[in-house]
Design an enzyme around this catalytic site. Structure first.
Site, PDB file in Angstrom:
ATOM      1  N   ARG A  90       0.826  -1.200   0.000  1.00 36.48           N
ATOM      2  CA  ARG A  90       0.000   0.000   0.000  1.00 36.48           C
ATOM      3  C   ARG A  90       0.865   1.258   0.000  1.00 36.48           C
ATOM      4  O   ARG A  90       0.534   2.247  -0.665  1.00 36.48           O
ATOM      5  CB  ARG A  90      -0.923  -0.004   1.221  1.00 36.48           C
ATOM      6  CG  ARG A  90      -1.752   1.261   1.357  1.00 36.48           C
ATOM      7  CD  ARG A  90      -2.662   1.206   2.565  1.00 36.48           C
ATOM      8  NE  ARG A  90      -3.454   2.426   2.684  1.00 36.48           N
ATOM      9  CZ  ARG A  90      -4.472   2.570   3.519  1.00 36.48           C
ATOM     10  NH1 ARG A  90      -4.835   1.569   4.307  1.00 36.48           N
ATOM     11  NH2 ARG A  90      -5.133   3.703   3.571  1.00 36.48           N
ATOM     12  N   ASN A 144     -10.816  -3.922  -1.842  1.00 40.03           N
ATOM     13  CA  ASN A 144     -10.653  -2.881  -2.856  1.00 40.03           C
ATOM     14  C   ASN A 144      -9.656  -3.296  -3.943  1.00 40.03           C
ATOM     15  O   ASN A 144      -8.762  -4.107  -3.682  1.00 40.03           O
ATOM     16  CB  ASN A 144     -10.157  -1.593  -2.186  1.00 40.03           C
ATOM     17  CG  ASN A 144     -11.266  -0.869  -1.469  1.00 40.03           C
ATOM     18  OD1 ASN A 144     -12.359  -0.731  -1.990  1.00 40.03           O
ATOM     19  ND2 ASN A 144     -10.983  -0.397  -0.258  1.00 40.03           N
ATOM     20  N   CYS A 164     -19.247  -1.526   0.046  1.00 41.32           N
ATOM     21  CA  CYS A 164     -18.402  -0.414   0.476  1.00 41.32           C
ATOM     22  C   CYS A 164     -19.121   0.285   1.617  1.00 41.32           C
ATOM     23  O   CYS A 164     -20.352   0.333   1.661  1.00 41.32           O
ATOM     24  CB  CYS A 164     -18.168   0.549  -0.683  1.00 41.32           C
ATOM     25  SG  CYS A 164     -17.138   1.983  -0.274  1.00 41.32           S
ATOM     26  N   HIS A 194     -16.307   4.284  -5.110  1.00 43.67           N
ATOM     27  CA  HIS A 194     -15.380   5.383  -4.849  1.00 43.67           C
ATOM     28  C   HIS A 194     -15.477   6.480  -5.915  1.00 43.67           C
ATOM     29  O   HIS A 194     -14.510   7.213  -6.142  1.00 43.67           O
ATOM     30  CB  HIS A 194     -13.945   4.878  -4.705  1.00 43.67           C
ATOM     31  CG  HIS A 194     -13.735   4.076  -3.455  1.00 43.67           C
ATOM     32  ND1 HIS A 194     -12.513   3.583  -3.075  1.00 43.67           N
ATOM     33  CD2 HIS A 194     -14.599   3.690  -2.479  1.00 43.67           C
ATOM     34  CE1 HIS A 194     -12.630   2.921  -1.936  1.00 43.67           C
ATOM     35  NE2 HIS A 194     -13.900   2.981  -1.557  1.00 43.67           N
ATOM     36  N   TYR A 241     -13.877  10.651  -2.142  1.00 47.61           N
ATOM     37  CA  TYR A 241     -12.917  10.238  -3.169  1.00 47.61           C
ATOM     38  C   TYR A 241     -12.936  11.183  -4.368  1.00 47.61           C
ATOM     39  O   TYR A 241     -11.998  11.191  -5.166  1.00 47.61           O
ATOM     40  CB  TYR A 241     -13.203   8.810  -3.626  1.00 47.61           C
ATOM     41  CG  TYR A 241     -12.812   7.774  -2.602  1.00 47.61           C
ATOM     42  CD1 TYR A 241     -11.517   7.278  -2.543  1.00 47.61           C
ATOM     43  CD2 TYR A 241     -13.736   7.315  -1.672  1.00 47.61           C
ATOM     44  CE1 TYR A 241     -11.150   6.340  -1.593  1.00 47.61           C
ATOM     45  CE2 TYR A 241     -13.383   6.377  -0.717  1.00 47.61           C
ATOM     46  CZ  TYR A 241     -12.091   5.899  -0.679  1.00 47.61           C
ATOM     47  OH  TYR A 241     -11.737   4.980   0.278  1.00 47.61           O
TER      48      TYR A 241
END
Length: 429
Positions: A90, A144, A164, A194, A241
């Site tokens: 990440r 995700n 989500c 998102h 987002y």
């Protein structure tokens, strides 16, 4: 009822266990199985979860295992919540794009593509095991990028729904501002995972969003991460987002000066795992709120209860489970400008036969254009994840509105593949 959590060693898991304990009438689980290859995480999370169930007087048997086949055999439903490569991967997703002047984020843009490349093949392998050993189980994907992963599962023929927590989080925040029960708020939530906008917030048939925009603009700005001036101009409430699109350069400048979210989360996870390992702890720790995923447990329990057709999932006025929930489902004409096979995030009636997306008012051109753009990227991203190749990665990056230029796309394709080589079998050949 057997419920299996793949990625059960996640620090999220006690959040879900807390929801299962509180909402046991809606989802009467008798066996909860946590599957994770990492014993160092699975052991403390499993022990903590077992104590939480005992404290709540929940009768479910909790099992931990590193073996996927054992964990999913005979399951009624399987939740997938995994992170291939952990927080180290990440961190690369969040920092590598910044070198090209692009937003560094783990679920969208170049970072989101890198995560899809790592994740889709793993999830499809897991889903095949589920199909062989629990053929009637529903798969709920919380991994995700949810839209791309859900599309991969559906294209492969699996019984899957994407989940989500953004919609339920916004619903709870709006309900608090209006001082009404959460289930009284019906959101006009529409878009892609998102990439969504709330265009209405009905309470007893009245749209209260105009009132919120006039009276609670600072609070809505806090929810969305966007300026009150922009919200007043749009007269909608975008997902936070959307700040990566509407304020791209400001976000990039800020990201270059701040500690990557991956490092912050890694610190929180270390603290949480230490708390979970303490045999005196049997209550959801407050630090879990720093991990993200607010209201994940309620969203997951509601979705699972409706899919499994439990008695309280009727959708009636006294039901614990709402009849309509926001989920990631096939488009099937919801947005006429997208292919039916695309995956969209909209309100849907969830039944034991699957989700049925509800009609959505036509998207305004400002939103429809961006949805079409990102949906096309998602199709190319899935192609790259399934078939590999630096050229496919480059094409997907060219299609993403947060990149879209050949120089950054070419460089990022090479750099992302090199940085993720350990998780991309095709890149090692």
């Amino acid at each position: 009822m057997k419920l299996t959590i793949i990625g059960g060693g996640s620090t999220y898991t006690p959040e879900l266990v807390d929801g299962l304990a509180r909402l046991r009438a809606a989802l009467p689980v008798t066996e909860l199985v946590l599957v994770d290859p990492d014993e160092n995480r699975l052991a403390p999370v499993g022990a903590m979860s077992r104590r939480m169930l005992a404290r709540a007087g929940h009768p479910a048997r909790l099992v931990t295992t590193t073996d996927t086949t054992t964990g999913v055999t005979g399951a009624d439903a399987v939740v997938i919540q995994l992170r291939v490569g952990g927080q180290a991967a990440r961190r690369i997703d969040e920092t590598l794009p910044l070198a090209c002047g692009c937003v560094g984020q783990e679920t969208t843009g170049a970072g989101g593509l890198a995560k899809a490349l790592r994740t889709v093949p793993v999830v499809l392998d897991l889903a095949q095991t589920i199909a062989e050993h629990a053929p009637d189980a529903w798969i709920v994907d919380f991994t995700n990028p949810v839209g791309i992963v859900t599309r991969a599962l559906l294209d492969a023929g699996h019984r899957a729904v994407g989940l989500c927590n953004v919609a339920i989080h916004v619903q709870r925040r709006i309900a608090a501002l209006l001082d009404v029960p959460p289930n009284a708020v019906e959101l006009g939530h529409a878009g892609l995972n998102h990439l969504t906008w709330v265009r209405s917030a009905h309470v007893n048939g009245t749209d209260r969003l105009p009132e919120l925009l006039d009276r609670h603009l600072p609070a809505l700005a806090d929810i969305s991460g966007l300026t009150g001036d922009l919200l007043h101009h749009l007269r909608t409430l975008p997902s936070y987002y959307l700040s990566y699109y509407y304020e791209h350069d400001r976000i990039v400048d800020r990201q270059r000066l701040t500690t990557p979210r991956a490092e912050q989360v890694a610190d929180v996870e270390r603290e949480l795992l230490a708390l979970y390992a303490d045999p005196a702890n049997d209550t959801r720790p407050p630090q879990l709120s720093q991990r993200g995923g607010a209201f994940y447990s309620e969203a997951a329990v509601h979705l699972l209860a409706a899919l499994l057709g439990t008695p309280d999932a009727t959708g009636g006025p006294d039901a614990q489970v709402p009849g309509v929930q926001v989920a990631n489902v096939r488009n099937n004409g919801t947005f006429p400008f997208l292919p039916d096979r695309a995956v969209v995030e909209v309100p849907a009636r969830i039944t034991s036969k699957g989700p049925l997306p509800l009609p959505v008012p036509p998207l305004e051109p400002l939103y429809a254009g961006l949805v079409a753009h990102v949906s096309a990227y998602e199709e190319l991203a899935l192609d790259a994840a399934l078939h590999g190749g630096v050229e496919r990665v480059r094409t997907a990056l060219l299609a993403h509105p947060l990149i879209g230029q050949d120089g950054p796309a070419d460089r990022l394709a090479t750099d992302l593949v090199a940085a993720n080589r350990a998780h991309l079998p095709w890149a090692a050949r």
